[in-house]
Design a protein around this motif. Structure first.
Motif, mmCIF file in Angstrom:
data_model
loop_
_atom_site.group_PDB
_atom_site.id
_atom_site.type_symbol
_atom_site.label_atom_id
_atom_site.label_comp_id
_atom_site.label_asym_id
_atom_site.label_seq_id
_atom_site.Cartn_x
_atom_site.Cartn_y
_atom_site.Cartn_z
ATOM 1 N N ASN A 10 0.821 -1.197 0.000
ATOM 2 C CA ASN A 10 0.000 0.000 0.000
ATOM 3 C C ASN A 10 0.861 1.256 0.000
ATOM 4 O O ASN A 10 0.561 2.235 -0.703
ATOM 5 C CB ASN A 10 -0.949 0.000 1.200
ATOM 6 N N LEU A 11 1.930 1.253 0.764
ATOM 7 C CA LEU A 11 2.840 2.395 0.803
ATOM 8 C C LEU A 11 3.442 2.642 -0.569
ATOM 9 O O LEU A 11 3.453 3.771 -1.063
ATOM 10 C CB LEU A 11 3.952 2.158 1.826
ATOM 11 N N VAL A 12 3.940 1.589 -1.198
ATOM 12 C CA VAL A 12 4.562 1.742 -2.513
ATOM 13 C C VAL A 12 3.541 2.236 -3.532
ATOM 14 O O VAL A 12 3.852 3.093 -4.368
ATOM 15 C CB VAL A 12 5.231 0.418 -2.964
ATOM 16 N N GLU A 13 2.324 1.745 -3.463
ATOM 17 C CA GLU A 13 1.282 2.230 -4.380
ATOM 18 C C GLU A 13 1.063 3.727 -4.200
ATOM 19 O O GLU A 13 0.985 4.478 -5.174
ATOM 20 C CB GLU A 13 -0.037 1.492 -4.165
ATOM 21 N N ARG A 14 1.010 4.194 -2.968
ATOM 22 C CA ARG A 14 0.820 5.626 -2.707
ATOM 23 C C ARG A 14 2.005 6.450 -3.200
ATOM 24 O O ARG A 14 1.835 7.543 -3.737
ATOM 25 C CB ARG A 14 0.566 5.867 -1.229
ATOM 26 N N ILE A 15 3.215 5.934 -3.027
ATOM 27 C CA ILE A 15 4.406 6.627 -3.520
ATOM 28 C C ILE A 15 4.351 6.746 -5.045
ATOM 29 O O ILE A 15 4.611 7.812 -5.613
ATOM 30 C CB ILE A 15 5.692 5.901 -3.070
ATOM 31 N N VAL A 16 4.004 5.655 -5.706
ATOM 32 C CA VAL A 16 3.934 5.655 -7.168
ATOM 33 C C VAL A 16 2.833 6.594 -7.653
ATOM 34 O O VAL A 16 3.034 7.356 -8.609
ATOM 35 C CB VAL A 16 3.733 4.217 -7.704
ATOM 36 N N LEU A 17 1.681 6.571 -7.005
ATOM 37 C CA LEU A 17 0.592 7.468 -7.414
ATOM 38 C C LEU A 17 0.992 8.931 -7.269
ATOM 39 O O LEU A 17 0.682 9.759 -8.132
ATOM 40 C CB LEU A 17 -0.676 7.182 -6.598
ATOM 41 N N ALA A 18 1.710 9.255 -6.205
ATOM 42 C CA ALA A 18 2.180 10.631 -6.011
ATOM 43 C C ALA A 18 3.183 11.007 -7.102
ATOM 44 O O ALA A 18 3.136 12.127 -7.639
ATOM 45 C CB ALA A 18 2.812 10.785 -4.626
ATOM 46 N N ALA A 19 4.080 10.092 -7.451
ATOM 47 C CA ALA A 19 5.057 10.356 -8.507
ATOM 48 C C ALA A 19 4.374 10.531 -9.853
ATOM 49 O O ALA A 19 4.742 11.415 -10.646
ATOM 50 C CB ALA A 19 6.079 9.220 -8.570
ATOM 51 N N LEU A 20 3.370 9.724 -10.140
ATOM 52 C CA LEU A 20 2.631 9.856 -11.399
ATOM 53 C C LEU A 20 1.864 11.174 -11.466
ATOM 54 O O LEU A 20 1.830 11.826 -12.517
ATOM 55 C CB LEU A 20 1.669 8.675 -11.576
ATOM 56 N N ALA A 21 1.277 11.584 -10.366
ATOM 57 C CA ALA A 21 0.570 12.866 -10.331
ATOM 58 C C ALA A 21 1.547 14.012 -10.558
ATOM 59 O O ALA A 21 1.256 14.965 -11.302
ATOM 60 C CB ALA A 21 -0.152 13.036 -8.996
ATOM 61 N N ASN A 22 2.725 13.925 -9.955
ATOM 62 C CA ASN A 22 3.762 14.934 -10.139
ATOM 63 C C ASN A 22 4.209 14.982 -11.599
ATOM 64 O O ASN A 22 4.373 16.063 -12.177
ATOM 65 C CB ASN A 22 4.950 14.646 -9.219
ATOM 66 N N GLN A 23 4.399 13.825 -12.194
ATOM 67 C CA GLN A 23 4.813 13.758 -13.597
ATOM 68 C C GLN A 23 3.748 14.374 -14.502
ATOM 69 O O GLN A 23 4.064 15.128 -15.411
ATOM 70 C CB GLN A 23 5.078 12.313 -14.009
ATOM 71 N N ASN A 24 2.489 14.062 -14.256
ATOM 72 C CA ASN A 24 1.404 14.611 -15.060
ATOM 73 C C ASN A 24 1.324 16.119 -14.912
ATOM 74 O O ASN A 24 1.061 16.843 -15.878
ATOM 75 C CB ASN A 24 0.065 13.968 -14.699
#
Length: 65
Positions: free
Chosen positions: A46-60
């Motif tokens: 769950n932590l890794v999923e949240r980290i990845v989602l934050a990185a994807l939002a930042n990239q977008n």
């Protein structure tokens, strides 16, 4: 009556519609993720999923600028 311990020991977990992704990392990185996740009361997954989602939002967001 079903006790929580019985639920967690069951092999019949609720099905998930999420995809699985595997990655490799050092033992130090794994330990750091485990400590971080435990500190937030989350699983490492769950932590890794949240980290990845934050990185994807930042990239977008950067793409839109």
């Amino acid at each position: 009556m079903i006790f929580a311990a019985q639920f967690f020991l069951s092999d019949e977990m609720a099905p998930t519609k999420k995809e699985k992704v595997t990655f490799t990392c050092t033992a130090d990185t794994k330990q750091a993720l485990e400590a971080w996740a435990e500190g937030e009361g989350r699983t490492v997954s769950n932590l890794v999923e949240r980290i990845v989602l934050a990185a994807l939002a930042n990239q977008n967001q950067q793409k839109q600028e």
